[in-house]
Design an enzyme around this catalytic site. Structure first.
Site, PDB file in Angstrom:
ATOM      1  N   TRP A 169     -63.940 -99.347 102.716  1.00 48.60           N
ATOM      2  CA  TRP A 169     -64.258 -98.401 103.518  1.00 48.60           C
ATOM      3  C   TRP A 169     -64.280 -96.994 103.103  1.00 48.60           C
ATOM      4  CZ3 TRP A 169     -66.569-100.327 107.485  1.00 48.60           C
ATOM      5  CH2 TRP A 169     -66.189-101.522 107.997  1.00 48.60           C
TER       6      TRP A 169
ATOM      7  N   ASP B  53     -59.009 -91.404 107.180  1.00 48.24           N
ATOM      8  CA  ASP B  53     -59.614 -92.746 108.082  1.00 48.24           C
ATOM      9  C   ASP B  53     -58.376 -93.234 108.544  1.00 48.24           C
ATOM     10  OD1 ASP B  53     -60.677 -94.848 109.256  1.00 48.24           O
ATOM     11  OD2 ASP B  53     -62.106 -95.364 107.585  1.00 48.24           O
TER      12      ASP B  53
ATOM     13  N   LYS C  89     -58.991-101.408 116.494  1.00 46.86           N
ATOM     14  CA  LYS C  89     -57.824-102.054 116.100  1.00 46.86           C
ATOM     15  C   LYS C  89     -56.493-101.704 116.764  1.00 46.86           C
ATOM     16  CE  LYS C  89     -60.845-102.047 112.179  1.00 46.86           C
ATOM     17  NZ  LYS C  89     -62.020-101.539 111.450  1.00 46.86           N
TER      18      LYS C  89
HETATM   19  C1  LIG Z   1     -62.818-101.171 110.740  1.00 46.04           C
HETATM   20  C2  LIG Z   1     -62.908 -99.911 109.995  1.00 46.04           C
HETATM   21  C3  LIG Z   1     -63.667 -98.988 109.929  1.00 46.04           C
HETATM   22  C4  LIG Z   1     -65.201 -99.240 110.484  1.00 46.04           C
HETATM   23  O1  LIG Z   1     -65.227 -98.972 112.111  1.00 46.04           O
HETATM   24  P1  LIG Z   1     -66.540 -98.983 112.766  1.00 46.04           P
HETATM   25  O2  LIG Z   1     -65.668 -98.627 113.997  1.00 46.04           O
HETATM   26  O3  LIG Z   1     -67.033-100.384 112.887  1.00 46.04           O
HETATM   27  O4  LIG Z   1     -67.435 -98.068 112.088  1.00 46.04           O
HETATM   28  C5  LIG Z   1     -63.850 -97.986 109.089  1.00 46.04           C
HETATM   29  N1  LIG Z   1     -62.483 -97.687 108.428  1.00 46.04           N
HETATM   30  C6  LIG Z   1     -61.587 -98.520 108.552  1.00 46.04           C
HETATM   31  C7  LIG Z   1     -60.246 -98.176 107.726  1.00 46.04           C
HETATM   32  C8  LIG Z   1     -61.649 -99.694 109.301  1.00 46.04           C
HETATM   33  O5  LIG Z   1     -60.633-100.504 109.468  1.00 46.04           O
END
Ligand SMILES: *Cc1c(COP(=O)(O)O)cnc(C)c1O
Length: 359
Positions: free
Chosen positions: A102, A171, A195
């Site tokens: 990511w 993030d 999540k």
């Molecule tokens: C799942 C995830 C993403 C991607 O998220 P989307 O909402 O599908 O764009 C980005 N960063 C992390 C840390 C993730 O776990």
């Protein structure tokens, strides 16, 4: 009906109480005779949902008044672009810490918009750990430092955050609300909801107000943070159902005892699985180094590909869902976000122990 033993990485388990509440009000929200999905996003009933979600998040994470809370779409992935488009202006440098796929994707998008640097990376060791950051004297050309607080695919998590003079951007898609957080350490925090916060479809951005600038003239309206900030995230139609479910999840967190209670429970759940790994005499081997272990995604392998396959197929038979590791790492991964009950984690631990004994 029994609920699945859901260890999916995302979209992931939601609290059962939240689903039941949503079901109960599906046809008649707040006495309107309509579902929340059928209300105007400009109505008073929806207003309460929208502002309620925002206020509850502010309360749970004690987000200071000089931070905006924004609801966007496009997932965390769109933030990979929006952040540099808004903050990486001419002549500035954005620093990225690479701790997994990511962060790599975030960097890839930033490169399209300006100058970047890699501040640290653990790619050489297949992202087993979180690097220690040298806190350098940064200079005024630095736009921001970007980190990924929890690495969903590799199963590593930052245990403390660097104290830096440049805006720190994180993030937090896979560990927001899983533990106490000092928001003031950050310039911007973002998270796709699917999540730890709710369903997919809404992305939360917590952003220091003084970082919100009048955008460059050619920046599309919908990609400017200012648009969301000026319009209470209601410039266009927001994902009303997702925001409603987000609010229900946040209310559930409060009823359960808040972020501190989540943290204690997550520590307990993490310990249950990591103990099985550590006491297995190497039968299960964790991907992450001990000091970087994630309490959200527990990644491990078995002695051979064959055993791993056997483990996953028997687990599936026993009703465990989502234990396959991400295709880029292989092995197994148990995602144990806030909504995964302790009892399910105990059942998985027992299964892991009995699988090892069997052989
Ligand atoms: C799942 C995830 C993403 C991607 O998220 P989307 O909402 O599908 O764009 C980005 N960063 C992390 C840390 C993730 O776990």
């Amino acid at each position: 009906m029994t609920r699945a033993l859901n260890f999916n990485a995302g979209p992931a388990a939601l609290p059962e109480a939240v689903l039941q509440e949503a079901q109960k009000h599906l046809l008649n929200f707040n006495g309107t005779g309509m579902s929340v999905m059928e209300l105007s996003h400009r109505s008073k009933d929806y207003d309460e949902v929208h502002n309620g979600a925002r206020n509850q998040l502010r309360k749970l994470l004690t987000i200071p008044d000089d931070y905006e809370i924004l609801f966007l779409q496009g997932g965390a992935s769109l933030q990979f672009s929006m952040i540099p488009m808004n903050l990486l202006t001419e002549g500035k440098v954005a620093h990225y810490v690479l701790t997994g796929s990511w962060s790599e994707k975030a960097l890839k998008e930033a490169k399209k918009h300006g100058t970047t640097s890699i501040l640290a990376s653990t790619k050489d060791e297949n992202y087993r750990s979180i690097p220690s950051l040298r806190v350098e004297p940064f200079n005024k050309n630095d736009a921001y430092i970007h980190i990924t607080s929890n690495n969903t695919i590799y199963g590593t998590e930052w245990k403390s955050y660097p104290d830096v003079s440049v805006p720190l951007i994180a993030d937090m898609s896979s560990d927001i609300l899983s533990k106490k957080l000092n928001v003031e350490q950050f310039g911007l925090i973002y998270a796709g909801a699917q999540k730890n916060l709710g369903p997919s479809g809404v992305t939360v951005v917590i952003m220091k107000k003084d970082l919100i600038q009048t955008p460059a003239e050619n920046l599309p309206t919908m990609l400017s943070y200012e648009t969301y900030s000026k319009n209470n995230s209601l410039y266009n139609t927001p994902p009303t159902l997702a925001i409603y479910l987000l609010k229900l999840v946040l209310d559930w967190v409060e009823r359960e005892g808040g972020v501190e209670a989540m943290e204690n429970r997550n520590n307990e759940k993490g310990k249950i699985l990591y103990n099985v790994i550590d006491e297995s005499n190497g039968f299960y081997s964790g991907h992450a180094t001990h000091d970087s272990r994630s309490n959200m995604n527990v990644t491990f392998t078995l002695p051979s590909e064959e055993k791993t396959k056997e483990f996953l197929s028997l687990a599936k038979e026993k009703g465990f869902v989502g234990l396959n590791g991400h295709r880029s790492v292989g092995g197994c991964r148990a995602s144990i976000y806030n909504a995964v009950p302790v009892d399910h984690v105990v059942q998985l631990a027992e299964f892991m122990k009995s699988f090892q004994r069997r052989l």
